[in-house]
Scaffold this motif. Sequence first.
Motif, PDB file in Angstrom:
ATOM      1  N   HIS A  47      -2.051  -5.580   4.844  1.00 33.56           N
ATOM      2  CA  HIS A  47      -1.114  -4.326   4.967  1.00 33.56           C
ATOM      3  C   HIS A  47      -1.693  -3.519   6.378  1.00 33.56           C
ATOM      4  N   VAL A  48      -1.145  -3.935   7.219  1.00 29.81           N
ATOM      5  CA  VAL A  48      -1.610  -3.342   8.574  1.00 29.81           C
ATOM      6  C   VAL A  48      -1.773  -1.865   8.648  1.00 29.81           C
ATOM      7  N   LEU A  49      -0.636  -1.298   8.288  1.00 26.31           N
ATOM      8  CA  LEU A  49      -0.497   0.259   8.086  1.00 26.31           C
ATOM      9  C   LEU A  49      -0.788   0.681   6.684  1.00 26.31           C
ATOM     10  N   GLY A  50      -1.046  -0.138   5.741  1.00 23.10           N
ATOM     11  CA  GLY A  50      -1.408   0.611   4.475  1.00 23.10           C
ATOM     12  C   GLY A  50      -0.245   0.282   3.295  1.00 23.10           C
ATOM     13  N   THR A  51      -0.731   1.045   2.390  1.00 27.67           N
ATOM     14  CA  THR A  51       0.669   0.908   1.396  1.00 27.67           C
ATOM     15  C   THR A  51       0.616   2.711   1.092  1.00 27.67           C
ATOM     16  N   ASP A  52       2.081   2.868   0.310  1.00 25.76           N
ATOM     17  CA  ASP A  52       2.061   4.196   0.007  1.00 25.76           C
ATOM     18  C   ASP A  52       1.897   4.236  -1.663  1.00 25.76           C
ATOM     19  N   ASN A  53       2.260   5.503  -2.311  1.00 25.77           N
ATOM     20  CA  ASN A  53       2.014   5.620  -3.733  1.00 25.77           C
ATOM     21  C   ASN A  53       2.492   4.673  -4.752  1.00 25.77           C
TER      22      ASN A  53
ATOM     23  N   PHE B 109      -1.571   2.785  -2.495  1.00 26.96           N
ATOM     24  CA  PHE B 109      -2.462   3.706  -1.502  1.00 26.96           C
ATOM     25  C   PHE B 109      -3.822   2.648  -0.889  1.00 26.96           C
ATOM     26  N   LEU B 110      -3.446   1.600  -0.639  1.00 27.02           N
ATOM     27  CA  LEU B 110      -4.266   0.773   0.010  1.00 27.02           C
ATOM     28  C   LEU B 110      -4.398   1.212   1.539  1.00 27.02           C
ATOM     29  N   PRO B 111      -5.513   1.296   2.104  1.00 21.75           N
ATOM     30  CA  PRO B 111      -5.595   1.814   3.494  1.00 21.75           C
ATOM     31  C   PRO B 111      -5.419   0.783   4.553  1.00 21.75           C
ATOM     32  N   PRO B 112      -4.971   1.268   5.716  1.00 21.38           N
ATOM     33  CA  PRO B 112      -4.614   0.314   6.731  1.00 21.38           C
ATOM     34  C   PRO B 112      -5.552  -0.952   6.961  1.00 21.38           C
ATOM     35  N   GLY B 113      -5.039  -2.371   6.859  1.00 21.53           N
ATOM     36  CA  GLY B 113      -5.883  -3.440   7.105  1.00 21.53           C
ATOM     37  C   GLY B 113      -6.365  -4.122   6.090  1.00 21.53           C
ATOM     38  N   THR B 114      -5.903  -3.630   4.665  1.00 17.32           N
ATOM     39  CA  THR B 114      -6.330  -4.065   3.418  1.00 17.32           C
ATOM     40  C   THR B 114      -5.410  -5.272   3.096  1.00 17.32           C
ATOM     41  N   VAL B 115      -6.198  -6.255   2.337  1.00 21.39           N
ATOM     42  CA  VAL B 115      -5.297  -7.615   1.929  1.00 21.39           C
ATOM     43  C   VAL B 115      -4.925  -7.029   0.400  1.00 21.39           C
ATOM     44  N   GLY B 116      -3.457  -7.055   0.095  1.00 20.00           N
ATOM     45  CA  GLY B 116      -3.096  -6.879  -0.948  1.00 20.00           C
ATOM     46  C   GLY B 116      -2.872  -7.895  -1.777  1.00 20.00           C
TER      47      GLY B 116
END
Length: 297
Positions: free
Chosen positions: A75-81, A62-69
């Motif tokens: 993660h340009v488009l974010g991540t899922d569950n 659940f990282l929002p778009p633009g977050t560094v993982g």
Amino acid sequence: MAVAETTRRQRLSEFWSDFAQSRVAVVALAVILVLLFLAFACEWVAPQDPYDLRNLDWLDAFLPPGTVGSGGYVHVLGTDNVGRDMLSAVLYGLRTSFIIGLSAGALALTAGIAVGLTAAYFGGRLEAVLMRVVDLQLSMPAILMALVLVALLGSGVGQIVLALVVAQYAYFARTTHGAATVERRKDYIEAARSTPLPTYRVLFRHLLPNVMPPLIVVATVQVAAAIALEATLSFLGVGLPLTEPSLGSLISNGFRYIHTDRTWLSLYPGFALMITVVAINLVGDQVRTVLDPRQGL
């Protein structure tokens, strides 16, 4: 051979000249080519393989778009569950959609041509039986038939392609039969039938080339329809499972969070599906206009 090659090039040049008169269609074609490249080069373009469990980290969920993982990339488009990079998942899902859509379209076209040409050329009781079966199938919604076939065959890319071929070949068969029936009555076909030429040569060297233009138009529409049908089946949970790349399963997975602030989970795969289907349909509309100018009036 040289004359035939020159004539073929001239026809292609004329076709492209007429096609390029629509800027919208040209842009749509460019979008399709870009999407095809990104989809089939996803192993090199995508930041990760989102369907390899070794690449996933639950802490990245659940990282929002633009977050560094935790992998060190954005993660340009974010991540899922489950921590899958959404950009990677969309590209892999887009590849599956193209594979299923193009495979189902090509096989349905082949089956439809075989049925339509056979019925139109031989006529009689064979024509009556084949076309009644086709008419019966056309009276049923394609999604309903696909649902029944997938339920019987099981999930998987091969099973879905087979289900879509059975659900869609009738559109090609009806179009082929209509065009071939008109051509069959013309003098050049009668002349070819009066010669010792084998039946398959009359069918594929004389009759088929003259019924291909409307089939090309139907093919573009049905490829887009196959992509949308696969996504619908996966969204309903009877297509590809969540462990396999699919735009439909991504949209279905994100739909559970549609009333939260995690709207990117279904927004981006849905947008990719919409752009793909719309672009293919726009190209198909212009191809129809070029091949049959009366349609553009």
